[in-house]
Design an enzyme around this catalytic site. Structure first.
Site, PDB file in Angstrom:
ATOM      1  N   ALA A  29     117.947  24.226  78.320  1.00  0.00           N
ATOM      2  CA  ALA A  29     117.089  25.175  77.620  1.00  0.00           C
ATOM      3  C   ALA A  29     115.804  25.386  78.389  1.00  0.00           C
ATOM      4  O   ALA A  29     115.467  24.611  79.291  1.00  0.00           O
ATOM      5  CB  ALA A  29     116.768  24.672  76.218  1.00  0.00           C
ATOM      6  N   ASN A  30     115.086  26.430  78.034  1.00  0.00           N
ATOM      7  CA  ASN A  30     113.707  26.629  78.482  1.00  0.00           C
ATOM      8  C   ASN A  30     112.780  26.203  77.358  1.00  0.00           C
ATOM      9  O   ASN A  30     113.166  26.230  76.181  1.00  0.00           O
ATOM     10  CB  ASN A  30     113.443  28.102  78.775  1.00  0.00           C
ATOM     11  CG  ASN A  30     114.079  28.562  80.072  1.00  0.00           C
ATOM     12  OD1 ASN A  30     114.652  27.779  80.822  1.00  0.00           O
ATOM     13  ND2 ASN A  30     113.977  29.842  80.324  1.00  0.00           N
ATOM     14  N   ARG A  31     111.553  25.904  77.686  1.00  0.00           N
ATOM     15  CA  ARG A  31     110.564  25.588  76.652  1.00  0.00           C
ATOM     16  C   ARG A  31     110.102  26.877  75.994  1.00  0.00           C
ATOM     17  O   ARG A  31     109.718  27.825  76.672  1.00  0.00           O
ATOM     18  CB  ARG A  31     109.350  24.893  77.275  1.00  0.00           C
ATOM     19  CG  ARG A  31     109.630  23.487  77.700  1.00  0.00           C
ATOM     20  CD  ARG A  31     108.388  22.850  78.278  1.00  0.00           C
ATOM     21  NE  ARG A  31     107.317  22.676  77.278  1.00  0.00           N
ATOM     22  CZ  ARG A  31     106.083  22.317  77.577  1.00  0.00           C
ATOM     23  NH1 ARG A  31     105.742  22.116  78.829  1.00  0.00           N
ATOM     24  NH2 ARG A  31     105.188  22.160  76.629  1.00  0.00           N
TER      25      ARG A  31
END
Ligand code: C5P
Length: 217
Positions: A29-31
């Site tokens: 995931a990305n933040r």
């Protein structure tokens, strides 16, 4: 009409991260907290728009008057965006993962050497929408950058084919925080806005969008 300048318009917003499963318990995931995108959806609804909010996995309440479609992966987000067309405006705030992997059915075990992940590129939802047959009148992308913020945003605007890029400097405390420092990159130049809350960025951006639609019907 004065206080509801987006009445009769359909605004699509993407927000949050995407989660790309590796196995039943792990993901890439990305933040992203989703706060800026949710604030934009709320502001657009307040100004009278019909709003579709395509949200990745976040723990935020749905703003009043907003139609929310929850997704996990980038490919699900791409399908939800396509399914929400036509729209007058798209504001793509989601921090979409650039890659996915072919997920495993069973939990990966820690045995011997670390496993290799083969990354497969995800669709670029913004770039695809910008060249598609059902392109919204106004397409707005976001660019989170840690250095040379404006240069990268100007280049990204050209590459993605969108009308505007909202560039934010994420070298500080932006992730998950309440404040944001943004530059609005359009065809005619760059506006650097003072640091303000994400709610204030949302209201100002949505007012700009309403002005743009009024000036070029
Ligand atoms: O290329 P980059 O991820 O920096 O671009 C950011 C912009 O593109 C954001 O508006 C984001 O929502 C959008 N994006 C997208 N689909 C992707 C990657 C980014 O819509 N796969």
């Amino acid at each position: 009409v004065a206080d509801r300048p987006l009445a009769g318009r359909h605004v699509l917003v993407t927000a949050g991260p995407t989660h790309e499963p590796i196995d039943p318990v792990r993901y890439l995931a990305n933040r992203s907290s989703g706060r800026q995108g949710f604030a934009i959806a709320r502001a657009a609804a307040t100004l009278g728009a019909r709003v579709t909010l395509v949200a990745g996995p976040v723990t935020l309440p749905t703003p009043a008057g907003v139609d929310r479609v929850d997704v996990q992966t980038a490919r699900e987000m791409a399908a939800a965006v396509a399914g929400a067309m036509p729209a007058d405006v798209a504001v793509m705030v989601a921090a979409v993962a650039d890659w996915h992997v072919a997920p495993l059915d069973q939990k990966l075990k820690k045995t011997g050497s670390p496993p290799a992940l083969t990354l497969i590129e995800n669709p670029d939802i913004l770039a695809r929408l910008s060249v598609g047959a059902d392109r919204p009148r106004l397409v707005v992308g976001f660019a989170a950058e840690t250095e040379r913020v404006i240069d990268h945003a100007v280049a990204k605007r050209g590459r993605k084919g969108c009308d505007w890029i909202v560039a934010n400097d994420v070298s500080g405390d932006v992730m998950g925080g309440a404040d944001n420092s943004v530059h609005l990159v359009t065809a005619t130049g760059v506006e650097s806005w003072e640091t303000m809350t994400k709610d204030e960025v949302a209201i100002r951006l949505v007012r700009r969008i309403a002005d743009e639609l009024r000036e070029r019907p």
